[in-house]
Design a protein around this motif. Structure first.
Motif, PDB file in Angstrom:
ATOM      1  N   SER A 228       0.840  -1.211   0.000  1.00 27.69           N
ATOM      2  CA  SER A 228       0.000   0.000   0.000  1.00 27.69           C
ATOM      3  C   SER A 228       0.867   1.250   0.000  1.00 27.69           C
ATOM      4  O   SER A 228       0.588   2.215  -0.732  1.00 27.69           O
ATOM      5  N   VAL A 229       1.922   1.249   0.813  1.00 24.37           N
ATOM      6  CA  VAL A 229       2.837   2.402   0.875  1.00 24.37           C
ATOM      7  C   VAL A 229       3.479   2.645  -0.489  1.00 24.37           C
ATOM      8  O   VAL A 229       3.538   3.789  -0.974  1.00 24.37           O
ATOM      9  N   ILE A 230       3.942   1.577  -1.145  1.00 26.95           N
ATOM     10  CA  ILE A 230       4.593   1.726  -2.458  1.00 26.95           C
ATOM     11  C   ILE A 230       3.604   2.269  -3.488  1.00 26.95           C
ATOM     12  O   ILE A 230       3.924   3.190  -4.249  1.00 26.95           O
ATOM     13  N   ILE A 231       2.382   1.714  -3.508  1.00 27.33           N
ATOM     14  CA  ILE A 231       1.369   2.142  -4.500  1.00 27.33           C
ATOM     15  C   ILE A 231       0.975   3.602  -4.275  1.00 27.33           C
ATOM     16  O   ILE A 231       0.901   4.384  -5.235  1.00 27.33           O
ATOM     17  N   ILE A 232       0.741   3.991  -3.018  1.00 26.39           N
ATOM     18  CA  ILE A 232       0.387   5.397  -2.713  1.00 26.39           C
ATOM     19  C   ILE A 232       1.518   6.330  -3.150  1.00 26.39           C
ATOM     20  O   ILE A 232       1.276   7.404  -3.710  1.00 26.39           O
ATOM     21  N   ALA A 233       2.758   5.910  -2.891  1.00 27.30           N
ATOM     22  CA  ALA A 233       3.919   6.734  -3.280  1.00 27.30           C
ATOM     23  C   ALA A 233       3.971   6.913  -4.797  1.00 27.30           C
ATOM     24  O   ALA A 233       4.262   8.014  -5.290  1.00 27.30           O
TER      25      ALA A 233
ATOM     26  N   SER B 121       2.044   5.224 -14.493  1.00 28.66           N
ATOM     27  CA  SER B 121       1.733   4.886 -13.092  1.00 28.66           C
ATOM     28  C   SER B 121       1.247   3.452 -12.978  1.00 28.66           C
ATOM     29  O   SER B 121       1.672   2.710 -12.094  1.00 28.66           O
ATOM     30  N   PHE B 122       0.335   3.073 -13.905  1.00 27.63           N
ATOM     31  CA  PHE B 122      -0.231   1.729 -13.823  1.00 27.63           C
ATOM     32  C   PHE B 122       0.829   0.653 -14.075  1.00 27.63           C
ATOM     33  O   PHE B 122       0.855  -0.383 -13.408  1.00 27.63           O
TER      34      PHE B 122
ATOM     35  N   PRO C 145       3.129  -4.723 -10.612  1.00 29.41           N
ATOM     36  CA  PRO C 145       3.683  -5.820  -9.808  1.00 29.41           C
ATOM     37  C   PRO C 145       3.236  -5.759  -8.346  1.00 29.41           C
ATOM     38  O   PRO C 145       2.977  -6.786  -7.721  1.00 29.41           O
ATOM     39  N   PHE C 146       3.110  -4.536  -7.832  1.00 31.46           N
ATOM     40  CA  PHE C 146       2.758  -4.370  -6.418  1.00 31.46           C
ATOM     41  C   PHE C 146       1.254  -4.591  -6.198  1.00 31.46           C
ATOM     42  O   PHE C 146       0.850  -5.093  -5.148  1.00 31.46           O
ATOM     43  N   LEU C 147       0.432  -4.219  -7.221  1.00 34.30           N
ATOM     44  CA  LEU C 147      -1.001  -4.530  -7.152  1.00 34.30           C
ATOM     45  C   LEU C 147      -1.215  -6.041  -7.144  1.00 34.30           C
ATOM     46  O   LEU C 147      -2.043  -6.563  -6.398  1.00 34.30           O
TER      47      LEU C 147
END
Length: 737
Positions: A430-435, A466-467, A472-474
């Motif tokens: 979540s932290v990586i995606i928000i960043a 962005s997507f 990978p993180f999603l």
């Protein structure tokens, strides 16, 4: 030509610091106090010495000192250490800090002080000094003691708590009206950036240092290390934290790299120079008349530090399951304040929320408790013996039972294993995606608009980029299977666990969809685009699932390799009460020139010699005919009392020549090997297995069922299920066993 005031002032400061530290070195007192005294002498409050004229510039140099001081503390910190110190150190530190903050606040209010003065007093008194404690342990030769491990763990946790206090106090000082909401926001913001910086730092910095290793001589490494430190200082300042936090974070990231010791060695001189300026600038703020005027508060603060910290550290250690002796020794080792206390006090002055008298009180209390620390540490064992005599036997038995019972709590249920993994997985990704979303919206899209394309095209490019970065993180957040064994166990238990497991999976997928929706909402006004994007995303996740998994696995492998690189070079902790330590043979010792068979160190003291370092030569698991020579460094394995007896025999020089943390041979590791029916050593005795000769390794302990055998005899025969604790070269041990 006129000499700038800054150069003249710096010369005056360093001259005063040099003279006072020589005197303090001679009388065997901490150098920090020498620096503070030097600051008092060259400050504006005393007239019979030359005074500093450009105080503002010196304060800027002092701020640089804080940055490098915290950078060096970060190098000794390491997030992995924080995880390893575990519950005991964390519980002890948190109990101690919370109670001391409360005690300090109540004492301040009792003396009629303002709320902010009282709160800052609690913060100042709560943090013990890493520098002074380590120095005292070195001077008293106690770094090999078992309780020292708990003390160092508590200091590590306190460093992190101190950083948190700096953030919270800053927030509270700036916005006293909505303190609750602001503080919660600050804590969440700090947690977000700590996770982000740690993940990014561990992924990028060790890889960068590894790629440039051949180009890095000492000069380049020094410049690069300080550059990394100051880049993180800028980042921390940019997002609204203190520069000192950035320095601490970069230090702790570099502490995880294989170059940590080298960086620490190279930056030590820079840190020492600027730290000296900082502590002198601390001394310059002291007004002797203020010390006389506030003698009673200084005395009260000192009493709170000494007695409060001893009582609450013992309480915290006992609650965490430590034996009474370890708790008492730890409590009496941590009864002082130091560098972080000065930083918290200076924060109050900088923000103009505390009174002028608070800083001198903090410095005076720090000076007194620094003097008392070595004596309290020496008195810890006699005090423990006194408590054993006076406390009721019921109490002592109860403490022992509680300590033994907490040691046994090591098993984790499948639910706990699974939930802990899911929580970590959710927070990290979540932290990586928000960043990534924040980066795209705030920086990538405005850059594209101003340099490449118009508004709509720039939005489409930003969303696509962005997507791709998020994918990978999603996948890891929403689809990746975690802890397969525990999951299977729970899934097979149909009656109670399938419902919650399905709910967790639905929540993970919903969270992934929410983040994609959030990305679209940042760029588009209508939800139509978001719905179209979601459909494409779900299709993309299904079609490219394997490629995403493969790419993510590569990222994870690189991260784990970087994270564990330094640890793979370090010895682990030995089982039971034994541990590794390094001692140096003094030229005057009676052991010089004698063979190991003559000395019978293992037979007399129960201590094993794992390795001898002689100049540039290393002798792993030395034979009985090996002789000891002056200044040989020995890597020894034993319990506290055994090592203390051998230390007396070897008559080790000053502890500065015997740093416990710098093991001489990075290839010597302690390993835990389980014997099974296919093992080459199964059914053989230790002698016939030839482990010592073939692997240059030493067996120091064996676990068989509930039995534990330290220093097993050479006739011991290996059986299936035996757990062997062995010190030696990692590769050779694997080949032989």
């Amino acid at each position: 030509m006129h000499l700038p005031d800054l150069i003249a002032d710096l010369g005056l400061i360093l001259a005063a610091a040099g003279i006072t530290t020589l005197i303090f070195k001679k009388i065997k007192q901490p150098l920090v106090l020498g620096y503070i005294l030097a600051g008092l002498l060259v400050g504006s409050h005393l007239d019979f010495f030359p005074s500093v004229t450009d105080t503002k510039s010196i304060n800027i140099w002092g701020e640089i000192g804080v940055i490098f001081l915290l950078f060096s503390l970060g190098l000794e910190f390491s997030f992995k250490k924080l995880v390893k110190v575990g519950g005991s150190a964390s519980i002890t530190a948190i109990v101690k800090v919370l109670f001391i903050i409360l005690a300090g606040y109540l004492v301040g209010k009792g003396m009629g002080w303002k709320d902010m003065d009282s709160l800052f007093l609690g913060g100042i008194l709560s943090i013990s000094s890493t520098m002074i404690t380590i120095k005292a342990f070195e001077e008293l030769g106690l770094k090999h003691k078992k309780f020292a491990g708990l003390v160092f763990g508590v200091l590590i946790v306190e460093d992190l708590v101190a950083i948190l206090l700096l953030v919270l106090f800053s927030t509270l000082a700036v916005s006293q009206q909505s303190a609750g909401t602001e503080m919660l926001y600050s804590i969440l913001k700090l947690a977000f950036f700590l996770v982000l910086w740690f993940l990014g730092g561990i992924f990028l910095v060790p890889s960068f240092l590894k790629a440039t290793k051949k180009l890095m001589n000492d000069e380049t490494m020094l410049v690069v290390s300080l550059a990394l430190c100051l880049v993180m200082v800028l980042l921390a300042d940019k997002v609204g934290f203190s520069p000192a936090l950035g320095a601490f974070i970069m230090g702790s990231i570099l502490a995880e790299t294989t170059q940590a010791e080298r960086i620490e060695h190279l930056t030590k001189s820079v840190k020492d120079l600027f730290a000296a300026v900082f502590f002198v600038s601390v001394g310059m703020l002291i007004d002797p008349s203020m010390l006389v005027k506030y003698a009673v508060p200084i005395l009260v603060a000192t009493v709170v530090i000494i007695f409060g910290k001893i009582i609450f550290t013992i309480l915290g250690a006992l609650l965490s399951g430590q034996p009474l002796k370890t708790s008492v020794q730890s409590g009496m080792s941590l009864a002082q304040i130091g560098e972080f206390s000065f930083i918290i006090a200076s924060l109050g002055l900088t923000l103009k929320v505390t009174s002028d008298f608070l800083y001198p009180i903090a410095v005076a209390a720090a000076a007194i408790t620094t003097f008392t620390t070595p004596y309290l540490i020496k008195l810890s064992e006699p005090f423990y013996e006194f408590l054993k005599r006076v406390l009721p036997k019921k109490w002592l038995d109860g403490i022992e039972r509680y300590s033994s019972s907490t040691e046994g709590i090591t098993t984790l249920s499948d639910w706990r294993i699974l939930l802990r993994s899911y929580i970590f997985n959710t927070i990290i990704h979540s932290v990586i995606i928000i960043a990534i979303i924040f980066l795209a919206y705030r920086y990538i899209q405005p850059f594209i608009v101003s340099n490449i394309a118009n508004s709509l095209t720039s939005i489409i490019i930003s969303v696509v980029v962005s997507f791709i970065l998020m994918s990978p993180f999603l996948w890891a957040l929403s689809i990746r299977r975690i802890q397969r064994t525990a999951y299977s166990h729970l899934w097979l238990n149909k009656k109670y666990t399938r419902g919650p497991l399905i709910a967790i999976e639905v929540f993970r997928i919903a969270l992934g969809i929410f983040f994609v929706g959030f990305l679209m909402y940042e760029f588009f006004d209508t939800w139509v685009a978001a719905v179209i994007a979601l459909v494409l995303i779900i299709l993309g996740m299904i079609i490219f699932s394997r490629k995403l998994q493969s790419f993510y696995d590569k990222l994870e492998r690189r991260f784990m390799l970087n994270l564990n690189a330094r640890e793979n070079q370090k010895p682990d902790i030995l089982p039971w009460d034994t541990h590794l330590t390094e001692l140096t043979v003094s030229p005057e010792s009676e052991v010089v020139g004698k063979t190991l068979s003559e000395l019978m160190i293992r037979e007399k003291y129960g201590v094993n010699i794992a390795l001898i370092e002689r100049g540039r030569n290393n002798i792993p698991t030395p034979g009985r005919d090996e002789r000891l020579y002056p200044n040989d460094k020995l890597l020894l394995i034993g319990a506290d009392d055994q090592l203390a007896a051998v230390k007396a025999l070897l008559e080790v020089d000053t502890p500065e020549t015997a740093e416990e943390s710098n093991f001489p041979n990075k290839e010597m590791t302690l390993q835990k090997v389980v014997v099974h029916a296919e093992s080459p050593v199964y059914g053989l005795s230790i002698r016939n297995a030839g482990i010592r000769e073939k692997a240059q390794a030493l067996i120091v302990g064996i676990e068989r069922g509930t039995d534990r055998i330290l220093n097993p005899s050479s006739d011991f025969v290996f059986d299936t299920g035996d757990v062997i604790w062995i010190v030696g070269n990692n590769k050779k041990v694997k080949e032989v066993i």
